[in-house]
Design a protein around this motif. Structure first.
Motif, PDB file in Angstrom:
ATOM      1  N   CYS A   1      -7.337   5.885   0.564  1.00 24.93           N
ATOM      2  CA  CYS A   1      -7.974   6.605  -0.540  1.00 24.93           C
ATOM      3  C   CYS A   1      -7.335   6.189  -1.861  1.00 24.93           C
ATOM      4  O   CYS A   1      -6.357   5.442  -1.882  1.00 24.93           O
ATOM      5  N   GLY A   2      -7.875   6.676  -2.967  1.00 27.18           N
ATOM      6  CA  GLY A   2      -7.352   6.314  -4.271  1.00 27.18           C
ATOM      7  C   GLY A   2      -7.423   4.808  -4.483  1.00 27.18           C
ATOM      8  O   GLY A   2      -8.459   4.174  -4.265  1.00 27.18           O
ATOM      9  N   ARG A   3      -6.302   4.210  -4.891  1.00 29.49           N
ATOM     10  CA  ARG A   3      -6.244   2.772  -5.113  1.00 29.49           C
ATOM     11  C   ARG A   3      -6.030   1.973  -3.823  1.00 29.49           C
ATOM     12  O   ARG A   3      -6.122   0.744  -3.826  1.00 29.49           O
ATOM     13  N   GLY A   4      -5.759   2.674  -2.730  1.00 28.15           N
ATOM     14  CA  GLY A   4      -5.449   2.003  -1.479  1.00 28.15           C
ATOM     15  C   GLY A   4      -6.466   0.963  -1.040  1.00 28.15           C
ATOM     16  O   GLY A   4      -6.105  -0.193  -0.762  1.00 28.15           O
ATOM     17  N   PRO A   5      -7.756   1.325  -0.939  1.00 26.60           N
ATOM     18  CA  PRO A   5      -8.739   0.331  -0.483  1.00 26.60           C
ATOM     19  C   PRO A   5      -8.806  -0.913  -1.355  1.00 26.60           C
ATOM     20  O   PRO A   5      -9.134  -2.001  -0.869  1.00 26.60           O
ATOM     21  N   ALA A   6      -8.497  -0.789  -2.631  1.00 27.76           N
ATOM     22  CA  ALA A   6      -8.542  -1.943  -3.530  1.00 27.76           C
ATOM     23  C   ALA A   6      -7.297  -2.811  -3.416  1.00 27.76           C
ATOM     24  O   ALA A   6      -7.336  -4.001  -3.754  1.00 27.76           O
ATOM     25  N   LEU A   7      -6.175  -2.249  -2.949  1.00 28.90           N
ATOM     26  CA  LEU A   7      -4.898  -2.963  -2.949  1.00 28.90           C
ATOM     27  C   LEU A   7      -4.476  -3.490  -1.587  1.00 28.90           C
ATOM     28  O   LEU A   7      -3.673  -4.413  -1.506  1.00 28.90           O
ATOM     29  N   CYS A   8      -4.999  -2.909  -0.510  1.00 28.57           N
ATOM     30  CA  CYS A   8      -4.472  -3.218   0.821  1.00 28.57           C
ATOM     31  C   CYS A   8      -5.100  -4.435   1.475  1.00 28.57           C
ATOM     32  O   CYS A   8      -4.511  -5.016   2.390  1.00 28.57           O
TER      33      CYS A   8
ATOM     34  N   VAL B   1       3.873  -5.567   4.145  1.00 32.39           N
ATOM     35  CA  VAL B   1       4.478  -4.961   5.328  1.00 32.39           C
ATOM     36  C   VAL B   1       4.449  -3.437   5.180  1.00 32.39           C
ATOM     37  O   VAL B   1       5.078  -2.881   4.278  1.00 32.39           O
ATOM     38  N   ASP B   2       3.697  -2.792   6.002  1.00 29.74           N
ATOM     39  CA  ASP B   2       3.523  -1.336   6.078  1.00 29.74           C
ATOM     40  C   ASP B   2       2.655  -0.771   4.954  1.00 29.74           C
ATOM     41  O   ASP B   2       1.769   0.038   5.195  1.00 29.74           O
ATOM     42  N   ILE B   3       2.913  -1.174   3.694  1.00 28.54           N
ATOM     43  CA  ILE B   3       2.121  -0.675   2.564  1.00 28.54           C
ATOM     44  C   ILE B   3       2.359  -1.598   1.366  1.00 28.54           C
ATOM     45  O   ILE B   3       3.480  -2.103   1.208  1.00 28.54           O
ATOM     46  N   PRO B   4       1.357  -1.868   0.543  1.00 24.27           N
ATOM     47  CA  PRO B   4       1.613  -2.665  -0.654  1.00 24.27           C
ATOM     48  C   PRO B   4       2.634  -1.978  -1.563  1.00 24.27           C
ATOM     49  O   PRO B   4       2.519  -0.775  -1.840  1.00 24.27           O
ATOM     50  N   SER B   5       3.610  -2.697  -2.004  1.00 21.71           N
ATOM     51  CA  SER B   5       4.662  -2.118  -2.844  1.00 21.71           C
ATOM     52  C   SER B   5       4.067  -1.571  -4.140  1.00 21.71           C
ATOM     53  O   SER B   5       3.287  -2.240  -4.813  1.00 21.71           O
TER      54      SER B   5
ATOM     55  N   SER C   1       0.823 -14.970  -7.880  1.00 19.93           N
ATOM     56  CA  SER C   1       0.807 -16.020  -6.867  1.00 19.93           C
ATOM     57  C   SER C   1      -0.626 -16.428  -6.546  1.00 19.93           C
ATOM     58  O   SER C   1      -1.491 -15.574  -6.324  1.00 19.93           O
ATOM     59  N   PRO C   2      -0.910 -17.729  -6.489  1.00 19.57           N
ATOM     60  CA  PRO C   2      -2.275 -18.170  -6.184  1.00 19.57           C
ATOM     61  C   PRO C   2      -2.619 -18.115  -4.700  1.00 19.57           C
ATOM     62  O   PRO C   2      -3.788 -18.215  -4.329  1.00 19.57           O
ATOM     63  N   GLY C   3      -1.599 -17.957  -3.856  1.00 22.95           N
ATOM     64  CA  GLY C   3      -1.832 -17.939  -2.419  1.00 22.95           C
ATOM     65  C   GLY C   3      -2.033 -16.543  -1.882  1.00 22.95           C
ATOM     66  O   GLY C   3      -2.028 -15.552  -2.622  1.00 22.95           O
ATOM     67  N   PRO C   4      -2.217 -16.408  -0.575  1.00 18.80           N
ATOM     68  CA  PRO C   4      -2.437 -15.095   0.045  1.00 18.80           C
ATOM     69  C   PRO C   4      -1.184 -14.226   0.032  1.00 18.80           C
ATOM     70  O   PRO C   4      -0.059 -14.732  -0.026  1.00 18.80           O
TER      71      PRO C   4
ATOM     72  N   VAL D   1       1.393  -4.266  -5.717  1.00 13.70           N
ATOM     73  CA  VAL D   1       1.012  -5.522  -5.081  1.00 13.70           C
ATOM     74  C   VAL D   1      -0.450  -5.467  -4.653  1.00 13.70           C
ATOM     75  O   VAL D   1      -0.921  -4.441  -4.153  1.00 13.70           O
ATOM     76  N   GLN D   2      -1.145  -6.558  -4.870  1.00 18.97           N
ATOM     77  CA  GLN D   2      -2.517  -6.728  -4.397  1.00 18.97           C
ATOM     78  C   GLN D   2      -2.478  -7.603  -3.156  1.00 18.97           C
ATOM     79  O   GLN D   2      -2.216  -8.795  -3.231  1.00 18.97           O
ATOM     80  N   ALA D   3      -2.680  -7.002  -1.988  1.00 21.35           N
ATOM     81  CA  ALA D   3      -2.537  -7.724  -0.723  1.00 21.35           C
ATOM     82  C   ALA D   3      -3.881  -8.175  -0.180  1.00 21.35           C
ATOM     83  O   ALA D   3      -4.916  -7.562  -0.441  1.00 21.35           O
ATOM     84  N   ASN D   4      -3.838  -9.242   0.615  1.00 20.94           N
ATOM     85  CA  ASN D   4      -5.007  -9.656   1.383  1.00 20.94           C
ATOM     86  C   ASN D   4      -5.042  -8.989   2.746  1.00 20.94           C
ATOM     87  O   ASN D   4      -6.113  -8.822   3.334  1.00 20.94           O
ATOM     88  N   MET D   5      -3.861  -8.648   3.242  1.00 22.23           N
ATOM     89  CA  MET D   5      -3.748  -7.942   4.527  1.00 22.23           C
ATOM     90  C   MET D   5      -2.529  -7.048   4.481  1.00 22.23           C
ATOM     91  O   MET D   5      -1.495  -7.420   3.913  1.00 22.23           O
ATOM     92  N   THR D   6      -2.654  -5.878   5.089  1.00 23.17           N
ATOM     93  CA  THR D   6      -1.522  -4.960   5.242  1.00 23.17           C
ATOM     94  C   THR D   6      -1.438  -4.557   6.709  1.00 23.17           C
ATOM     95  O   THR D   6      -2.439  -4.121   7.282  1.00 23.17           O
ATOM     96  N   VAL D   7      -0.285  -4.727   7.313  1.00 24.08           N
ATOM     97  CA  VAL D   7      -0.056  -4.225   8.670  1.00 24.08           C
ATOM     98  C   VAL D   7       0.829  -2.997   8.553  1.00 24.08           C
ATOM     99  O   VAL D   7       1.930  -3.064   7.995  1.00 24.08           O
ATOM    100  N   THR D   8       0.330  -1.882   9.048  1.00 21.79           N
ATOM    101  CA  THR D   8       1.052  -0.615   8.929  1.00 21.79           C
ATOM    102  C   THR D   8       1.461  -0.124  10.306  1.00 21.79           C
ATOM    103  O   THR D   8       0.790  -0.405  11.303  1.00 21.79           O
ATOM    104  N   PHE D   9       2.546   0.626  10.378  1.00 20.67           N
ATOM    105  CA  PHE D   9       3.195   0.917  11.654  1.00 20.67           C
ATOM    106  C   PHE D   9       3.249   2.420  11.975  1.00 20.67           C
ATOM    107  O   PHE D   9       3.309   3.265  11.079  1.00 20.67           O
ATOM    108  N   ILE D  10       3.262   2.718  13.265  1.00 23.24           N
ATOM    109  CA  ILE D  10       3.516   4.045  13.854  1.00 23.24           C
ATOM    110  C   ILE D  10       2.412   5.054  13.532  1.00 23.24           C
ATOM    111  O   ILE D  10       1.799   5.638  14.427  1.00 23.24           O
ATOM    112  N   GLY D  11       2.155   5.297  12.237  1.00 24.58           N
ATOM    113  CA  GLY D  11       1.112   6.234  11.821  1.00 24.58           C
ATOM    114  C   GLY D  11       0.382   5.686  10.604  1.00 24.58           C
ATOM    115  O   GLY D  11       0.997   5.083   9.719  1.00 24.58           O
ATOM    116  N   ARG D  12      -0.924   5.865  10.573  1.00 20.16           N
ATOM    117  CA  ARG D  12      -1.705   5.427   9.405  1.00 20.16           C
ATOM    118  C   ARG D  12      -1.395   6.341   8.228  1.00 20.16           C
ATOM    119  O   ARG D  12      -1.458   7.559   8.346  1.00 20.16           O
ATOM    120  N   LYS D  13      -1.099   5.734   7.074  1.00 19.23           N
ATOM    121  CA  LYS D  13      -0.763   6.521   5.882  1.00 19.23           C
ATOM    122  C   LYS D  13      -2.029   6.795   5.077  1.00 19.23           C
ATOM    123  O   LYS D  13      -2.848   5.889   4.850  1.00 19.23           O
TER     124      LYS D  13
END
Length: 493
Positions: free
Chosen positions: A193-200, A159-163, A152-155, A176-188
């Motif tokens: 770490c790992g690929r998280g900072p590049a994908l979230c 929801v909670d974590i990139p699939s 997808s060319p758009g943003p 999924v490569q997200a531009n923003m991730t909103v996570t709930f209740i507790g930070r995962k």
């Protein structure tokens, strides 16, 4: 000093969900709607002028969040379409109720990717395919949906974590490569770490009104430290003198690698160490004195010649440019017997992994600073295994060697006897030679200035990364390790 942020496993967050529902005395569907509303608010704040929304929904509660988001978009007259990766007729519980809510609001729900219009740059994709419970292999239909999102060319808003991203380890294959991730209740943990900072992309946390006491009963996987939660160096007294701030000995610089040891010495000096000595190959002496005359550089051609230099320092850093020659092994063997704190890096770690030098040694007073490849060698495994679960790898290295272990990465993990810490600091421009040598020097200097090993490791990782961030004024590409030195000095106070 603020408290660090706890980072949880997927199972722990499910427990936090259960306790929140019980404590607030609300139906679980209400918590789902709270999550969706929180996500929708952040979505609208970031992309207020978006033309249309496509929501990709899975079959679990994450998909349920997506259906509610779609309903909220419809209420605001935003054109919205849902792609249902799981047949809505198979949905159960809250997810089924959320689907019904979306349908009542007039949301179009499609069950075939071929029916979904192509997204353009003005189409926001909402990723609600897989939640924190994902592990193992992706189903083929889910994989196809993720591939569609990635094109997808758009943003993209997750929801909670990139699939496709593991909530526990940060590992991912197709995700999924997200531009923003909103996570709930507790930070995962996997978000950071790992690929998280590049994908979230940007990570936003919403506690959904969870009562503070529930967090006391659930053990986190790690603690995330930011600048405000780090122990800093105290102000210097007016009558301070150099011997109060540590004498650091840097051991390294085999033939052809003299720059690594010198950069470690320079970063120690810029981090506030009182005295710096350098033990290196004779051919590097002139360059060292020319580059940094404040460093006391000594030519060393054997472990025996190193011996007299081990009597004065308060901290020894061994490894930068050390190489893997007999000379290298001799120096590590002698340095490893010194009765002062050690910082062990680079080829010193590779020699340690072979097991001929300091075999079986465990020390409470050393800091090991491996990158992923070095950690794999220390553990006798491959890098893929370390990347699959960086936290477990950091813990395993610490249990094998004791002391403090800094596993370097986009989310650097610090394992110690008291647990695991995480610090997100730095940028991709720091993927260049010499950066690790700077970190070694900073850690040694902070220990020399009387910070406990764990506090020194935490502060050093942050300083190193933040200096890298400040040094990218002219861009990330072409960033050199020595570009960080002026910023280290400014940030250390």
């Amino acid at each position: 000093m603020d408290t660090p942020q706890p980072l949880y496993s997927a199972e722990s967050v499910r427990e936090l969900d259960r306790q929140t529902i019980a404590a607030l005395e609300i139906p679980s569907i209400q918590l789902m709607k709270r999550a969706a509303r929180a996500a929708f608010i952040h979505l609208r704040a970031r992309w207020a002028d978006i033309g249309r929304i496509q929501v990709f929904c899975g079959g679990g509660n994450n998909g349920g969040d997506g259906y509610v988001i779609a309903a909220l978009a419809a209420q605001k007259k935003i054109p919205v379409t849902v792609f249902a990766c799981t047949d809505p007729e198979l949905l159960k519980g809250d997810a089924r109720e959320a689907y019904a809510y979306a349908v009542r609001e007039g949301v179009q729900v499609l069950t075939s990717l071929t029916e979904l219009d192509s997204a353009d740059g003005n189409t926001l994709i909402v990723d609600a395919l897989l939640g924190t419970g994902f592990s193992g292999e992706l189903r083929q239909d889910v994989a196809h949906a993720i591939e569609r999102i990635r094109k997808s060319p758009g943003p993209v808003f997750s929801v909670d974590i990139p699939s496709g991203l593991s909530a526990d380890s940060g590992s991912a294959d197709l995700a999924v490569q997200a531009n923003m991730t909103v996570t709930f209740i507790g930070r995962k943990l996997g978000l950071y770490c790992g690929r998280g900072p590049a994908l979230c992309g940007e990570v936003i946390f919403a506690d959904l009104g969870a009562p503070a006491p529930i967090y006391q009963a659930v053990e986190p996987l790690a603690q995330r430290f930011e600048r405000s939660s780090l122990k800093r160096l105290p102000e210097r007294a007016a009558d301070s003198y150099k011997n109060m701030f540590g004498h650091i000995l840097i051991v390294g610089g085999d033939s052809g690698f003299g720059g690594a040891a010198l950069m470690a010495a320079q970063s120690s000096a810029r981090s506030g160490a009182g005295l710096i000595s350098l033990a290196t190959r004779p051919e590097h002496l002139t360059a060292a004195l020319t580059r940094c005359p404040e460093v006391m550089a000594h030519p060393v051609i054997s472990g025996q010649e190193l011996e007299p230099l081990l009597e004065g320092p308060d901290v020894i850093a061994v490894g930068p440019g050390l190489g893997r020659s007999p000379w290298s092994e001799q120096l590590l063997a002698r340095a490893g017997r010194a009765q002062v704190p050690l910082v062990v890096d680079a080829d010193a770690l590779n020699i340690l992994a072979v097991g001929r030098v300091l075999a079986g040694v465990k020390r409470d007073d050393w800091v090991l600073t491996p990158h992923v490849g070095e950690a794999a060698r220390l553990l006798g495994c491959n890098t893929a295994e370390v990347l699959a679960d960086p936290r477990a790898a950091a813990v395993a290295v610490q249990q094998k060697f004791s002391g403090v272990v800094i596993l370097k990465g986009a989310g650097t993990l610090i394992a110690h006897e008291g647990g695991v810490d995480l610090i997100n600091s730095g940028n991709p421009g720091m993927a260049s030679g010499g950066m690790g040598d700077l970190l070694t020097g900073i850690v040694a200097a902070l220990i020399g200035q009387h910070l406990p090993l764990v506090d020194a490791a935490r502060l050093a990782v942050w300083l190193h990364g933040e200096a890298g961030n400040r040094a990218t004024e002219d861009g990330q590409r072409g960033l050199l390790a020595t570009d960080l030195l002026p910023w280290i000095r400014r940030l250390v106070d």
